[in-house]
Design a protein around this motif. Structure first.
Motif, mmCIF file in Angstrom:
data_model
loop_
_atom_site.group_PDB
_atom_site.id
_atom_site.type_symbol
_atom_site.label_atom_id
_atom_site.label_comp_id
_atom_site.label_asym_id
_atom_site.label_seq_id
_atom_site.Cartn_x
_atom_site.Cartn_y
_atom_site.Cartn_z
ATOM 1 N N GLY A 28 54.780 14.528 47.731
ATOM 2 C CA GLY A 28 55.580 15.271 46.774
ATOM 3 C C GLY A 28 55.251 16.894 46.564
ATOM 4 N N GLY A 29 53.990 17.013 46.708
ATOM 5 C CA GLY A 29 53.350 18.213 46.461
ATOM 6 C C GLY A 29 52.705 18.435 45.156
ATOM 7 N N LYS A 30 52.454 17.444 44.392
ATOM 8 C CA LYS A 30 51.872 17.303 43.274
ATOM 9 C C LYS A 30 50.560 18.341 42.828
ATOM 10 C CE LYS A 30 50.980 12.900 42.981
ATOM 11 N NZ LYS A 30 51.717 12.376 44.269
ATOM 12 N N THR A 31 49.707 18.144 43.834
ATOM 13 C CA THR A 31 48.458 18.924 43.858
ATOM 14 C C THR A 31 48.492 20.361 43.878
ATOM 15 O OG1 THR A 31 47.211 16.815 44.642
ATOM 16 C CG2 THR A 31 46.145 19.205 44.579
ATOM 17 N N MET A 32 49.449 20.629 45.162
ATOM 18 C CA MET A 32 49.652 22.143 45.405
ATOM 19 C C MET A 32 50.437 22.959 44.431
ATOM 20 S SD MET A 32 49.505 24.359 47.766
ATOM 21 C CE MET A 32 50.356 25.621 48.731
ATOM 22 N N SER A 33 51.395 22.187 43.733
ATOM 23 C CA SER A 33 52.182 22.617 42.830
ATOM 24 C C SER A 33 51.386 22.952 41.500
ATOM 25 C CB SER A 33 53.446 21.679 42.473
ATOM 26 O OG SER A 33 54.277 21.526 43.422
ATOM 27 N N ALA A 34 50.445 21.967 40.982
ATOM 28 C CA ALA A 34 49.699 22.104 40.155
ATOM 29 C C ALA A 34 48.593 23.110 40.048
ATOM 30 C CB ALA A 34 48.754 20.748 39.645
ATOM 31 N N LEU A 35 48.141 23.508 41.241
ATOM 32 C CA LEU A 35 47.197 24.505 41.486
ATOM 33 C C LEU A 35 47.949 25.861 41.358
ATOM 34 C CD1 LEU A 35 45.050 23.048 44.544
ATOM 35 C CD2 LEU A 35 44.229 23.841 42.350
ATOM 36 N N LEU A 36 49.193 25.958 41.797
ATOM 37 C CA LEU A 36 49.774 27.361 41.792
ATOM 38 C C LEU A 36 50.182 27.565 40.436
ATOM 39 C CD1 LEU A 36 52.241 27.199 45.038
ATOM 40 C CD2 LEU A 36 50.098 28.584 44.751
ATOM 41 N N ILE A 37 50.707 26.711 40.079
ATOM 42 C CA ILE A 37 51.160 26.685 38.244
ATOM 43 C C ILE A 37 49.931 27.167 37.230
ATOM 44 C CG2 ILE A 37 51.808 25.670 36.217
ATOM 45 C CD1 ILE A 37 53.801 23.811 37.925
ATOM 46 N N ALA A 38 48.839 26.426 37.700
ATOM 47 C CA ALA A 38 47.471 26.795 36.919
ATOM 48 C C ALA A 38 47.223 28.271 37.198
ATOM 49 C CB ALA A 38 46.512 26.045 37.384
ATOM 50 N N PHE A 39 47.354 28.808 38.547
ATOM 51 C CA PHE A 39 46.923 30.142 38.593
ATOM 52 C C PHE A 39 47.815 31.131 38.283
ATOM 53 C CE2 PHE A 39 47.491 33.914 41.395
ATOM 54 C CZ PHE A 39 46.103 34.426 41.170
ATOM 55 N N GLY A 40 49.078 30.712 37.820
ATOM 56 C CA GLY A 40 50.199 31.451 37.155
ATOM 57 C C GLY A 40 49.826 31.636 35.718
ATOM 58 N N ILE A 41 49.206 30.370 35.178
ATOM 59 C CA ILE A 41 48.797 30.550 33.758
ATOM 60 C C ILE A 41 47.409 31.208 33.631
ATOM 61 C CG2 ILE A 41 47.730 28.808 31.962
ATOM 62 C CD1 ILE A 41 49.659 26.766 32.914
ATOM 63 N N THR A 42 46.604 31.213 34.496
ATOM 64 C CA THR A 42 45.028 31.958 34.021
ATOM 65 C C THR A 42 44.950 33.356 34.990
ATOM 66 O OG1 THR A 42 44.183 30.928 36.218
ATOM 67 C CG2 THR A 42 44.123 29.794 33.896
ATOM 68 N N ALA A 43 45.626 33.414 36.159
ATOM 69 C CA ALA A 43 45.482 34.509 37.129
ATOM 70 C C ALA A 43 43.983 34.505 37.592
ATOM 71 C CB ALA A 43 46.024 35.754 36.504
ATOM 72 N N ASP A 44 43.218 33.420 37.315
ATOM 73 C CA ASP A 44 41.847 33.506 37.692
ATOM 74 C C ASP A 44 41.417 32.090 38.251
ATOM 75 O OD1 ASP A 44 38.923 33.371 38.145
ATOM 76 O OD2 ASP A 44 38.771 34.457 36.022
ATOM 77 N N TRP A 45 41.363 32.037 39.457
ATOM 78 C CA TRP A 45 41.057 30.682 40.232
ATOM 79 C C TRP A 45 39.604 30.137 39.674
ATOM 80 C CZ3 TRP A 45 44.729 28.132 42.688
ATOM 81 C CH2 TRP A 45 45.754 28.762 43.226
ATOM 82 N N SER A 46 38.838 30.814 39.422
ATOM 83 C CA SER A 46 37.698 30.200 38.792
ATOM 84 C C SER A 46 37.466 29.546 37.501
ATOM 85 C CB SER A 46 36.560 31.282 38.914
ATOM 86 O OG SER A 46 36.673 32.257 37.903
#
Length: 292
Positions: A28-46
């Protein structure tokens, strides 16, 4: 003289940290969706830390950016999850993704197995429930934004039709302790096409809205809500033009990896466009790693 020590105050919403749940069946795309949303929150992958209980599945998306991964193996006790959350906090993460919380409940060394090891009696839950609650408290009280993923399983029901009995599908159910979603700010359910709908939403951003594919813009909306103290107007990013998309692919193809983050942060992309960019980015990172 009054002994009343209670004081009323005007209601006021303050800045907050998101507690977001994503649930789906396998694929269902849980991991991918979580990562993209997280990047939108922080704008910093690290600044994104993933607590990975899914056999290193979080590493499959390393082409997206340089996020951090903490691999958590069995036993999946509440205490080990809490230690992992604390480790992410101490490492300075801004968003913690717990992928997934299912193992804390129904995994090797998780709550259900702990109760069985104690004898499996109802009274044994008096010992295990406080441990599970401490795990929930670690999520709710974290100084970081927290995104949890949880597996869903198909439910069935037995129906009598005259003299015949048949089994029919009865929707899906989250594999965790019942009521978990009530602890969250937002709970999104993903279907096999990665479309999300809200089953719980305290932000007003998603409930009653059409299904959507989560991406970085979803994270930005959440971040604005958390920071503003008021519900923001949803931001709709412009669709990328054919010319802009072509140029982005050209630049990625020549090794300009930072173009990826700039594009997904500035435009709404279709699933096929995102997949094309993902493949190009993965290829370039493999080339760079191979040349080292």
């Amino acid at each position: 003289m009054s002994n009343n020590t209670f004081t009323l105050r005007k209601a006021e919403r303050k800045k907050a940290k998101i507690r977001l749940g994503l649930s789906a069946v396998a694929g269902g795309g849980k991991t991918m969706s979580a990562l993209l949303i997280a990047f939108g929150i922080t704008a910093d992958w690290s600044k994104i830390g993933v607590i990975d209980t899914e056999n290193q599945s979080a590493d499959l998306y390393c082409h997206l950016g340089d996020y951090q991964v903490l691999s958590l193996s069995s036993p999946y006790s509440p205490e080990r999850y809490i230690q992992a959350i604390r480790a992410c906090e101490e490492a300075g993460m801004e968003v913690i993704i717990i992928d997934s919380i299912t193992h804390e409940w129904d995994g090797k060394g998780g709550c259900l197995e702990i109760v069985d090891s104690l004898g499996g009696k109802f009274a044994d839950w008096a010992k295990v429930t406080p441990r599970h609650q401490a795990f929930l408290d670690a999520i709710l009280q974290s100084k970081c934004h927290v995104i949890t993923t949880v597996r869903r399983k198909q439910e069935y029901e037995v129906i009598k039709d005259g003299n015949k009995t048949k089994v029919e599908k009865a929707g899906t159910k989250e594999i965790t302790r019942e009521g978990f979603e009530y602890e969250l700010t937002v709970n999104l359910e993903l279907d096999q096409r990665h479309n999300a709908t809200a089953s719980k939403d305290r932000t007003g951003l998603f409930m009653g809205k059409p299904a959507f594919v989560p991406d970085a813009s979803t994270g930005r909306m959440i971040y604005e809500w958390c920071e503003s103290g008021a519900t923001p107007t949803p931001v709709q990013l412009p669709a990328i033009s054919d010319e802009q998309f072509f140029k982005a692919k050209q630049r990625l193809g020549t090794g300009e990896i930072d173009v990826y983050e700039k594009i997904i942060a500035a435009f709404t992309l279709t699933s096929s466009q995102l997949n094309e960019l993902d493949d190009l980015l993965k290829t370039q990172k493999e080339k760079q790693n191979g040349s080292k």
